[in-house]
Design a protein around this motif. Sequence first.
Motif, PDB file in Angstrom:
ATOM      1  N   LYS A  36       2.176   9.397   1.300  1.00  0.00           N
ATOM      2  CA  LYS A  36       1.608  10.676   1.681  1.00  0.00           C
ATOM      3  C   LYS A  36       1.605  11.606   0.481  1.00  0.00           C
ATOM      4  O   LYS A  36       2.379  11.438  -0.466  1.00  0.00           O
ATOM      5  CB  LYS A  36       2.406  11.284   2.829  1.00  0.00           C
ATOM      6  CG  LYS A  36       2.301  10.484   4.123  1.00  0.00           C
ATOM      7  CD  LYS A  36       3.072  11.138   5.251  1.00  0.00           C
ATOM      8  CE  LYS A  36       2.938  10.340   6.538  1.00  0.00           C
ATOM      9  NZ  LYS A  36       3.691  10.955   7.659  1.00  0.00           N
ATOM     10  N   LYS A  37       0.721  12.592   0.515  1.00  0.00           N
ATOM     11  CA  LYS A  37       0.552  13.496  -0.617  1.00  0.00           C
ATOM     12  C   LYS A  37       1.885  14.142  -0.989  1.00  0.00           C
ATOM     13  O   LYS A  37       2.584  14.681  -0.133  1.00  0.00           O
ATOM     14  CB  LYS A  37      -0.472  14.576  -0.262  1.00  0.00           C
ATOM     15  CG  LYS A  37      -0.863  15.460  -1.431  1.00  0.00           C
ATOM     16  CD  LYS A  37      -1.977  16.413  -1.056  1.00  0.00           C
ATOM     17  CE  LYS A  37      -2.394  17.268  -2.231  1.00  0.00           C
ATOM     18  NZ  LYS A  37      -3.500  18.205  -1.883  1.00  0.00           N
ATOM     19  N   GLY A  38       2.229  14.037  -2.261  1.00  0.00           N
ATOM     20  CA  GLY A  38       3.460  14.638  -2.753  1.00  0.00           C
ATOM     21  C   GLY A  38       4.691  13.778  -2.581  1.00  0.00           C
ATOM     22  O   GLY A  38       5.777  14.161  -3.034  1.00  0.00           O
ATOM     23  N   GLN A  39       4.541  12.606  -1.939  1.00  0.00           N
ATOM     24  CA  GLN A  39       5.685  11.723  -1.715  1.00  0.00           C
ATOM     25  C   GLN A  39       5.667  10.577  -2.724  1.00  0.00           C
ATOM     26  O   GLN A  39       4.603  10.146  -3.172  1.00  0.00           O
ATOM     27  CB  GLN A  39       5.642  11.152  -0.295  1.00  0.00           C
ATOM     28  CG  GLN A  39       5.740  12.200   0.795  1.00  0.00           C
ATOM     29  CD  GLN A  39       7.052  12.958   0.743  1.00  0.00           C
ATOM     30  OE1 GLN A  39       8.122  12.357   0.649  1.00  0.00           O
ATOM     31  NE2 GLN A  39       6.965  14.285   0.801  1.00  0.00           N
ATOM     32  N   PRO A  40       6.852  10.043  -3.081  1.00  0.00           N
ATOM     33  CA  PRO A  40       6.887   8.935  -4.045  1.00  0.00           C
ATOM     34  C   PRO A  40       6.477   7.615  -3.408  1.00  0.00           C
ATOM     35  O   PRO A  40       6.554   7.440  -2.191  1.00  0.00           O
ATOM     36  CB  PRO A  40       8.369   8.900  -4.461  1.00  0.00           C
ATOM     37  CG  PRO A  40       9.103   9.439  -3.266  1.00  0.00           C
ATOM     38  CD  PRO A  40       8.198  10.494  -2.681  1.00  0.00           C
ATOM     39  N   GLU A  41       6.053   6.696  -4.238  1.00  0.00           N
ATOM     40  CA  GLU A  41       5.740   5.341  -3.790  1.00  0.00           C
ATOM     41  C   GLU A  41       7.048   4.619  -3.471  1.00  0.00           C
ATOM     42  O   GLU A  41       7.980   4.617  -4.263  1.00  0.00           O
ATOM     43  CB  GLU A  41       5.004   4.630  -4.923  1.00  0.00           C
ATOM     44  CG  GLU A  41       4.815   3.151  -4.750  1.00  0.00           C
ATOM     45  CD  GLU A  41       4.192   2.533  -5.981  1.00  0.00           C
ATOM     46  OE1 GLU A  41       2.981   2.698  -6.175  1.00  0.00           O
ATOM     47  OE2 GLU A  41       4.940   1.913  -6.768  1.00  0.00           O
TER      48      GLU A  41
END
Length: 258
Positions: A36-41
């Motif tokens: 999700k946008k702004g979250q790390p892989e």
Amino acid sequence: MTITPRAGCAVDAEGRIAFELPAANGQSLLLRLRPKKGQPEDTLHALGLDPVGGGRARALLDADPVLAEGRWDVYLLDGSERTRLRPGPRDLRALVGGQPDERRGPLAVRVPYVTKDGYLALRTWVRPAHAEVGRVDVTGGTLTFAARLYGASLLEGAEVRLRLRRGGGVVRTLEPLVAGDGRSFSFTVADETLDSGIWDLFVRPAADAPLIRLARLLDDVAHRKHVFVYPGATAGKAVVRPYYTVDNDLSLEVTRAG
């Protein structure tokens, strides 16, 4: 000029996906759950590539393990370097029938698709129970929906719920017409008093059961919002239009004249 490799894929009746692309030594296929946008892989799944002759290699994504719900991007992995893959031919005929194996536990759906920017990806859904929308009829001021439950049965106290999104808990309930198999049902929306806005649709299969979102997931269409487009039903001064969300869930858009 670097040529981005292409991977073809084919889905079989057991839900396995075979990827095929030009053979290369020491490389593998990588699936990455898009964060999700702004979250790390944080979720990756690697697949080995095996030569199949003719300068081609194949990777097999088995039906297990179940991939988390979301959108998975497909890469060619060479050491630590990734190359995002373009799509080759996609054989999705096994998905068209839309009949999952109910013996496997939670419903797990995986549909290969092409992203807006032209890359290969997978859309996945994982649902403990699922209400698959079938026929949608728009006649005059009424909407009639047919659906079928997977992973649950309709019992005493079953109801369809319309919940106004951002409506502070506003809910309308409808009684479904249940078929003899206890799974198939239909319901009609003909209410000119629905508030303007977006109403999300659920079924509660029994009085004490959790809500199940109505959606259409069981075919080869990964994103149906702009594919399955319905007219609105005019009830009084309200126009009620069914539509599928970006996640293929069923909702109603209610607007009023003036």
